[in-house]
Design an enzyme around this catalytic site. Structure first.
Site, PDB file in Angstrom:
ATOM      1  N   ASN A 122       0.842  -1.181   0.000  1.00  0.00           N
ATOM      2  CA  ASN A 122       0.000   0.000   0.000  1.00  0.00           C
ATOM      3  C   ASN A 122       0.885   1.242   0.000  1.00  0.00           C
ATOM      4  OD1 ASN A 122      -1.057   2.131   2.145  1.00  0.00           O
ATOM      5  ND2 ASN A 122      -2.844   1.317   1.063  1.00  0.00           N
ATOM      6  N   CYS A 155      -5.425  -2.392  -3.020  1.00  0.00           N
ATOM      7  CA  CYS A 155      -6.259  -1.929  -1.916  1.00  0.00           C
ATOM      8  C   CYS A 155      -7.323  -0.932  -2.369  1.00  0.00           C
ATOM      9  CB  CYS A 155      -5.387  -1.311  -0.826  1.00  0.00           C
ATOM     10  SG  CYS A 155      -4.411   0.084  -1.424  1.00  0.00           S
TER      11      CYS A 155
END
Length: 175
Positions: A122, A155
């Protein structure tokens, strides 16, 4: 060239199959070492089939010889690659932690063995000060990095954190 390919827990782990396949097609001997988290994204059997080598996931997998397999792999490696490298594995390497075969191999590598790390995580994790400190420490230790790339992340965010393209990783290996 004898290459140890480490795969850590990231959705990008599936791209390691393409990387392993390309390396084998180029004539390299590829030994895959996976974290347990990586096995949630891609199976050891897939990588074993592509590389024609056993895949190391846990220290318990090393029972076939008196010599620890992670030490033997470290001793024989001409190149150590981790793709994808999660924030967790980067932190383990940077802080000398070795709870699994992948980080144990890193710790046992001769200091002359080139290390190439391809992060994937991420974007907030990539930019976190703790992760950036760990990356800098590894660079100071002589590790090279490829990526991460920018784009859509698994994500749902967009930003920096994607695994570098397999072609880019292969290009870094040739350097």
């Amino acid at each position: 060239m004898n290459i140890v390919l480490g795969i850590s827990g990231s959705i990008a782990a599936y791209k390691a199959a393409d990387l392993a396949s390309q390396l084998v097609k180029q004539g390299h001997e590829v030994h895959v070492v996976m974290t347990r988290a990586a096995t949630e994204f891609i199976t050891p059997l897939t990588l074993q089939t592509l590389t024609r080598q056993p895949v190391l996931v846990s220290l318990e997998d090393e029972k076939q010889s008196w010599k620890p397999g992670h030490i033997e792999l470290a001793d024989q490696a001409d190149l150590f690659i981790v793709a994808p490298a999660s924030a967790n594995i980067i932190g383990q390497f940077a802080n000398g932690l070795s709870p699994d075969p992948l980080s144990s191999i890193y710790m046992a590598l001769p200091r002359t063995t080139p290390v190439l790390i391809a992060p994937a995580m991420n974007g907030k994790m990539w930019l976190h000060p703790a992760n950036q400190r760990n990356v800098e420490r590894l660079k100071e230790d002589g590790c090279r990095f490829v990526g991460p790339a920018e784009g859509d992340l698994a994500c749902g965010y967009e930003g920096t954190g994607r695994l570098a393209a397999v072609e880019e990783i292969l290009g870094q290996i040739l350097d």
